[in-house]
Motif scaffolding. Structure first.
Motif, PDB file in Angstrom:
ATOM      1  N   LEU A 346      43.940 -21.158  41.160  1.00  8.11           N
ATOM      2  CA  LEU A 346      43.183 -19.940  41.704  1.00  8.11           C
ATOM      3  C   LEU A 346      43.992 -18.492  41.854  1.00  8.11           C
ATOM      4  N   LEU A 347      45.389 -18.906  42.145  1.00  6.84           N
ATOM      5  CA  LEU A 347      46.090 -17.804  41.837  1.00  6.84           C
ATOM      6  C   LEU A 347      46.436 -17.106  40.410  1.00  6.84           C
ATOM      7  N   HIS A 348      46.415 -17.974  39.404  1.00  4.62           N
ATOM      8  CA  HIS A 348      46.192 -17.557  38.137  1.00  4.62           C
ATOM      9  C   HIS A 348      44.895 -16.984  37.719  1.00  4.62           C
ATOM     10  N   ARG A 349      44.122 -17.432  38.326  1.00  2.00           N
ATOM     11  CA  ARG A 349      42.685 -16.769  38.094  1.00  2.00           C
ATOM     12  C   ARG A 349      42.510 -15.460  38.498  1.00  2.00           C
ATOM     13  N   PHE A 350      43.315 -15.334  39.753  1.00  3.66           N
ATOM     14  CA  PHE A 350      43.011 -13.921  40.432  1.00  3.66           C
ATOM     15  C   PHE A 350      43.818 -13.004  39.563  1.00  3.66           C
ATOM     16  N   ARG A 351      45.069 -13.214  39.122  1.00  4.20           N
ATOM     17  CA  ARG A 351      46.064 -12.470  38.421  1.00  4.20           C
ATOM     18  C   ARG A 351      45.408 -11.990  37.108  1.00  4.20           C
ATOM     19  N   ALA A 353      42.194 -11.890  36.378  1.00  6.18           N
ATOM     20  CA  ALA A 353      40.964 -10.990  36.576  1.00  6.18           C
ATOM     21  C   ALA A 353      41.574  -9.515  36.989  1.00  6.18           C
ATOM     22  N   SER A 354      42.661  -9.604  37.662  1.00  9.36           N
ATOM     23  CA  SER A 354      43.308  -8.259  37.813  1.00  9.36           C
ATOM     24  C   SER A 354      43.613  -7.575  36.656  1.00  9.36           C
ATOM     25  N   LEU A 355      44.341  -8.259  35.788  1.00 11.99           N
ATOM     26  CA  LEU A 355      44.619  -7.483  34.482  1.00 11.99           C
ATOM     27  C   LEU A 355      43.487  -6.980  33.868  1.00 11.99           C
ATOM     28  N   ALA A 356      42.435  -7.949  33.761  1.00 10.08           N
ATOM     29  CA  ALA A 356      41.069  -7.468  33.209  1.00 10.08           C
ATOM     30  C   ALA A 356      40.428  -6.318  33.839  1.00 10.08           C
ATOM     31  N   GLY A 357      40.578  -6.338  35.179  1.00  8.08           N
ATOM     32  CA  GLY A 357      40.198  -5.139  36.044  1.00  8.08           C
ATOM     33  C   GLY A 357      40.952  -3.704  35.600  1.00  8.08           C
ATOM     34  N   LEU A 358      42.244  -3.949  35.368  1.00  9.10           N
ATOM     35  CA  LEU A 358      43.065  -2.804  34.886  1.00  9.10           C
ATOM     36  C   LEU A 358      42.471  -2.171  33.647  1.00  9.10           C
ATOM     37  N   ARG A 359      41.946  -3.238  32.567  1.00  6.17           N
ATOM     38  CA  ARG A 359      41.485  -2.626  31.562  1.00  6.17           C
ATOM     39  C   ARG A 359      39.946  -2.020  31.754  1.00  6.17           C
ATOM     40  N   ASN A 360      39.390  -2.469  32.463  1.00  8.91           N
ATOM     41  CA  ASN A 360      37.720  -2.453  32.674  1.00  8.91           C
ATOM     42  C   ASN A 360      37.268  -1.193  33.725  1.00  8.91           C
ATOM     43  N   THR A 361      38.362  -0.911  34.465  1.00  9.77           N
ATOM     44  CA  THR A 361      38.085   0.270  35.489  1.00  9.77           C
ATOM     45  C   THR A 361      38.732   1.438  35.130  1.00  9.77           C
ATOM     46  N   SER A 362      38.132   2.664  35.262  1.00  3.74           N
ATOM     47  CA  SER A 362      38.644   3.949  35.124  1.00  3.74           C
ATOM     48  C   SER A 362      38.954   4.695  36.297  1.00  3.74           C
ATOM     49  N   THR A 363      38.602   4.288  37.438  1.00  7.65           N
ATOM     50  CA  THR A 363      39.266   5.005  38.805  1.00  7.65           C
ATOM     51  C   THR A 363      39.989   3.943  39.808  1.00  7.65           C
ATOM     52  N   LYS A 365      39.642   3.699  43.011  1.00  7.62           N
ATOM     53  CA  LYS A 365      38.585   2.881  43.760  1.00  7.62           C
ATOM     54  C   LYS A 365      37.716   1.842  43.212  1.00  7.62           C
ATOM     55  N   ALA A 366      37.542   2.164  41.851  1.00  5.15           N
ATOM     56  CA  ALA A 366      36.701   1.231  41.163  1.00  5.15           C
ATOM     57  C   ALA A 366      37.713  -0.388  40.714  1.00  5.15           C
ATOM     58  N   PHE A 367      39.005   0.082  40.803  1.00  2.49           N
ATOM     59  CA  PHE A 367      39.796  -1.102  40.420  1.00  2.49           C
ATOM     60  C   PHE A 367      40.031  -1.925  41.907  1.00  2.49           C
ATOM     61  N   TRP A 368      40.148  -1.118  42.924  1.00  6.56           N
ATOM     62  CA  TRP A 368      40.342  -1.713  44.217  1.00  6.56           C
ATOM     63  C   TRP A 368      39.217  -2.549  44.689  1.00  6.56           C
ATOM     64  N   ARG A 369      37.780  -2.175  44.339  1.00  8.86           N
ATOM     65  CA  ARG A 369      36.700  -2.633  44.626  1.00  8.86           C
ATOM     66  C   ARG A 369      36.748  -4.144  43.763  1.00  8.86           C
ATOM     67  N   THR A 370      37.006  -3.918  42.367  1.00  3.97           N
ATOM     68  CA  THR A 370      37.238  -5.355  41.720  1.00  3.97           C
ATOM     69  C   THR A 370      38.171  -6.246  41.960  1.00  3.97           C
ATOM     70  N   THR A 371      39.367  -5.904  42.417  1.00  2.00           N
ATOM     71  CA  THR A 371      40.315  -6.789  43.106  1.00  2.00           C
ATOM     72  C   THR A 371      39.918  -7.375  44.265  1.00  2.00           C
ATOM     73  N   THR A 372      39.471  -6.581  45.279  1.00  2.00           N
ATOM     74  CA  THR A 372      38.769  -7.137  46.546  1.00  2.00           C
ATOM     75  C   THR A 372      37.967  -8.360  46.341  1.00  2.00           C
ATOM     76  N   ARG A 373      36.861  -7.859  45.384  1.00  2.00           N
ATOM     77  CA  ARG A 373      35.947  -8.967  45.049  1.00  2.00           C
ATOM     78  C   ARG A 373      36.486 -10.292  44.460  1.00  2.00           C
ATOM     79  N   THR A 374      37.201 -10.061  43.715  1.00  2.00           N
ATOM     80  CA  THR A 374      37.974 -11.329  42.999  1.00  2.00           C
ATOM     81  C   THR A 374      38.830 -11.915  44.025  1.00  2.00           C
ATOM     82  N   LEU A 375      39.720 -11.247  44.845  1.00  2.00           N
ATOM     83  CA  LEU A 375      40.398 -12.038  45.976  1.00  2.00           C
ATOM     84  C   LEU A 375      39.128 -12.813  46.938  1.00  2.00           C
ATOM     85  N   THR A 376      38.354 -12.296  47.320  1.00  3.56           N
ATOM     86  CA  THR A 376      37.468 -12.854  48.237  1.00  3.56           C
ATOM     87  C   THR A 376      37.196 -14.033  47.792  1.00  3.56           C
TER      88      THR A 376
END
Length: 474
Positions: A346-351, A353-363, A365-376
């Motif tokens: 799950l730690l690897h899954r989170f990291r 997904a975070s890399l994917a969030g860096l590629r797919n978000t443009s702000t 705030k959007a990146f923070w929302r993505t990582t928060t959802r994945t962490l939860t």
């Protein structure tokens, strides 16, 4: 002829006089900020947060003094914000397949969790062999076993970090050399401490702790080098005997044979893995196929030994917390150890997904929302796994869940690079729990719950503070 242009001697009719080159006035010199923005345009345009640009500027060796002199801003973060604001966002697609170093298989992580838990059956086999005196109302041999285990976990955690650092540089032989030199030292230290704290007449306990130290050293070699299956096969005879001993009596001679047989197999396998570091001449081995420039760079980028110290102390802190849980209820330690496989996945899954969030978000705030959802999602899945193991082993779920939160958030902070923070929290919690035990000031389960809850809340807050920082996810 009046008004005509006088040509220089030897010039033909097609020759024109040279026109003096215009000089750029000093006030019209190009803006250094524009030059820097142009040079780093692709990187700046693809950055999700100014911190990414600041990290690049610092990696280029720009000091704050140089930044103030050249660009007129106070530091790298101010310069990064200026570059980020003046460059439009654009995210070009990479030419080839995306590299994701955090991709890993669930089966491999589950296998590691099983390998972490199986050595517990060795204590089932060895318990009837402990005939020494009791100390502090603990079973015979407990003190040397605990002391040797803490030394082994501390040393081997630091050794594993140093070896993984070599592997990260592409130098597998350097990793093997670290293991070859460090693993025997850890085994000797663990054994010496176990014999030092053993009570007079506790020969079986000290001898068992010596074998424990040898196992921890050899298994570290196999786990770092990705030889989990070999380690599992070596442990199977002992694990099978331990499972049988839970239901049926077993002669002491059979217990000794099973314990020594699996220990010898693990030590031999570990020795074979690092033997190539002895046979290969210096400068050859796994690096022989690399370009000379890469070999030279890797040879001069040896990770400093001091960088592994926080990881060793993190192993000491988490190991102490788990040992306290084991003293209260051994099944709690069993459940937490089994959960380490899903925790790693799950730690690897989170990291990832975070890399994917860096590629797919443009702000940001959007990146923070993505990582928060994945962490939860990942933390909830891990705690659900721990809850299932707690119910299966009939232990107190609250104790297991709080300690599991401390362990998983500590590992997450470690992967963020915030190892000093994670080490400070876990070691403080371990010290507080040890102090209450030695001073008899907190013998109730509520004391441990309070300590674990405080540590879990502190680390969760630190994780939330780092979630929006793009550089923490690199």
């Amino acid at each position: 002829m009046s008004g005509s242009i006088q040509l220089p001697p030897g010039a033909g009719p097609a020759t024109l006089p040279s026109i003096p080159r215009q000089r750029t006035p000093s006030w019209a010199q190009p803006d250094p900020l524009d030059e820097l923005a142009t040079r780093l345009a692709d990187f700046i345009a693809a950055a999700v947060h100014p911190d990414e640009i600041a990290a690049l500027l610092e990696s280029d060796g720009l000091s704050d003094d140089q930044i103030r002199e050249r660009y007129g801003v106070k530091n790298s973060f101010a310069l990064a914000e200026t570059l980020y604001d003046r460059t439009p966002r654009r995210y070009p697609e990479p030419d080839g397949p995306l590299h994701d170093p955090w991709q890993t298989g669930l089966l491999g992580c589950l296998l590691r969790g099983v390998v972490f838990a199986l050595p517990g059956l060795a204590y089932v086999l060895g318990a009837p062999l402990m005939t020494g005196p009791r100390d502090h109302d603990l079973p015979a041999g407990t003190i040397p076993l605990l002391a040797g285990a803490l030394v082994g976990w501390t040393w081997n955690q630091g050794l594993a970090h140093r070896s993984y650092s070599w592997l990260g540089l592409g130098d597998r032989r350097g990793a093997k050399r670290s293991l070859l030199l460090g693993a025997p030292v850890g085994a000797v230290l663990g054994a010496l401490v176990a014999w030092w704290v053993a009570l007079p007449g506790d020969l079986p306990g000290a001898a068992f702790a010596t074998g424990q130290s040898l196992y921890l050293a050899a298994s570290t070699i196999l786990l770092v080098l990705g030889r989990e299956r070999a380690l599992l096969l070596a442990l199977l005879p002992m694990a099978t005997g331990g499972a049988v001993a839970l239901a049926h009596p077993m002669p002491d001679a059979a217990r000794v044979v099973l314990l020594l047989g699996s220990l010898a197999a693990v030590v031999v396998l570990g020795s074979i893995e690092v033997a190539s570091a002895v046979r290969a001449p210096k400068g050859r081995g796994e690096l022989r196929d690399q370009p000379p420039r890469t070999r030279s760079r890797n040879s001069t980028m040896a990770p400093p030994i001091s960088a592994s110290l926080p990881y060793a102390l993190f192993g000491l802190g988490t190991g102490t917390l788990v040992l306290h849980a084991a003293l209260a209820n051994p099944l709690t330690a069993v459940a937490l150890t089994l959960s380490m496989g899903p925790a790693e996945w799950l730690l690897h899954r989170f990291r990832s997904a975070s890399l994917a969030g860096l590629r797919n978000t443009s702000t940001p705030k959007a990146f923070w929302r993505t990582t928060t959802r994945t962490l939860t999602q990942c933390l909830t899945a891990y705690l659900a796994t721990v809850l299932a193991l707690a119910l299966a082993t009939r232990i107190d779920p609250s104790a297991a869940l709080l300690l599991a939160t401390v362990l998983w958030t500590g590992l997450l902070l470690q992967s963020f690079g915030a190892i000093l923070t994670a080490t400070a929290v876990t070691c403080t919690a371990a010290l507080a729990q040890t102090t209450t035990l030695l001073t008899h000031t907190g013998g109730t389960p509520w004391t441990a719950l309070t300590i674990h809850g405080t540590a879990a809340a502190a680390q969760a807050a630190l994780v939330c503070a780092l979630l929006g920082r793009a550089t923490a996810h690199r």
